[in-house]
Design a protein around this motif. Sequence first.
Motif, mmCIF file in Angstrom:
data_model
loop_
_atom_site.group_PDB
_atom_site.id
_atom_site.type_symbol
_atom_site.label_atom_id
_atom_site.label_comp_id
_atom_site.label_asym_id
_atom_site.label_seq_id
_atom_site.Cartn_x
_atom_site.Cartn_y
_atom_site.Cartn_z
ATOM 1 N N VAL A 35 0.850 -1.229 0.047
ATOM 2 C CA VAL A 35 0.018 -0.094 0.041
ATOM 3 C C VAL A 35 0.850 1.174 0.054
ATOM 4 N N ARG A 36 0.760 1.965 -1.033
ATOM 5 C CA ARG A 36 1.417 3.227 -1.128
ATOM 6 C C ARG A 36 0.640 4.358 -0.577
ATOM 7 N N LEU A 37 1.329 5.117 0.402
ATOM 8 C CA LEU A 37 0.861 6.573 0.856
ATOM 9 C C LEU A 37 1.741 7.548 0.754
ATOM 10 N N GLY A 38 1.045 8.520 0.000
ATOM 11 C CA GLY A 38 1.668 9.952 -0.407
ATOM 12 C C GLY A 38 0.649 11.038 -0.200
ATOM 13 N N PRO A 39 0.951 12.043 0.425
ATOM 14 C CA PRO A 39 0.042 13.259 0.540
ATOM 15 C C PRO A 39 -0.369 13.832 -0.614
ATOM 16 N N ASP A 40 0.282 14.133 -1.810
ATOM 17 C CA ASP A 40 -0.007 14.865 -2.889
ATOM 18 C C ASP A 40 -1.408 14.318 -3.516
ATOM 19 N N GLU A 41 -1.366 13.173 -3.706
ATOM 20 C CA GLU A 41 -2.839 12.635 -4.172
ATOM 21 C C GLU A 41 -3.917 12.792 -3.410
ATOM 22 N N TRP A 42 -3.863 12.683 -2.198
ATOM 23 C CA TRP A 42 -4.771 13.079 -1.308
ATOM 24 C C TRP A 42 -5.227 14.173 -1.307
ATOM 25 N N MET A 43 -4.172 15.029 -1.183
ATOM 26 C CA MET A 43 -4.619 16.534 -1.322
ATOM 27 C C MET A 43 -5.183 17.032 -2.397
#
Length: 158
Positions: A35-43
Amino acid sequence: MNSESPRGLLVIVCGLPGSGKTTTAKEIATRRRGVRLGPDEWMAALGVTLWDAEMRDRIEALQWSLARELLSVGTTVIIEWGTWARSERDALRLQARQLGAAVQLVHLDVPNDELWRRIQARAMEDPPIQRSDLDRWRRQFEPPDEREFALYDPRPAE
């Protein structure tokens, strides 16, 4: 039946904007079924500007909460937050180890001219990143050295 709890894996991908963190994290997630977690896509999905530091901090805190749950059940988690400071990487490593997870570090070191070319080509920030931003960030970034890498689990040959 094995009574040991499953061992998760945390992969920390660190680097400056344009260094290839998202591309690398996607490749690792596919290869490791993680599972990949990065803030840019969520933002972006929330319609929040990528420059909103407070929202970025809140999203990263939420992602870390989710990551801890995933690690505790044996999932591979790939964090692509940049993690410019050694103290950030240390905190993630130590907390993941407390959960019994293995921890690997991937550092993407790309020359400034190539970072600048990539940032201009993707044109995803609004307002756009300036070359002076990149130069300032390079001075702030604390790249891992061999002593820091020795604190992590070895990465398999790829």
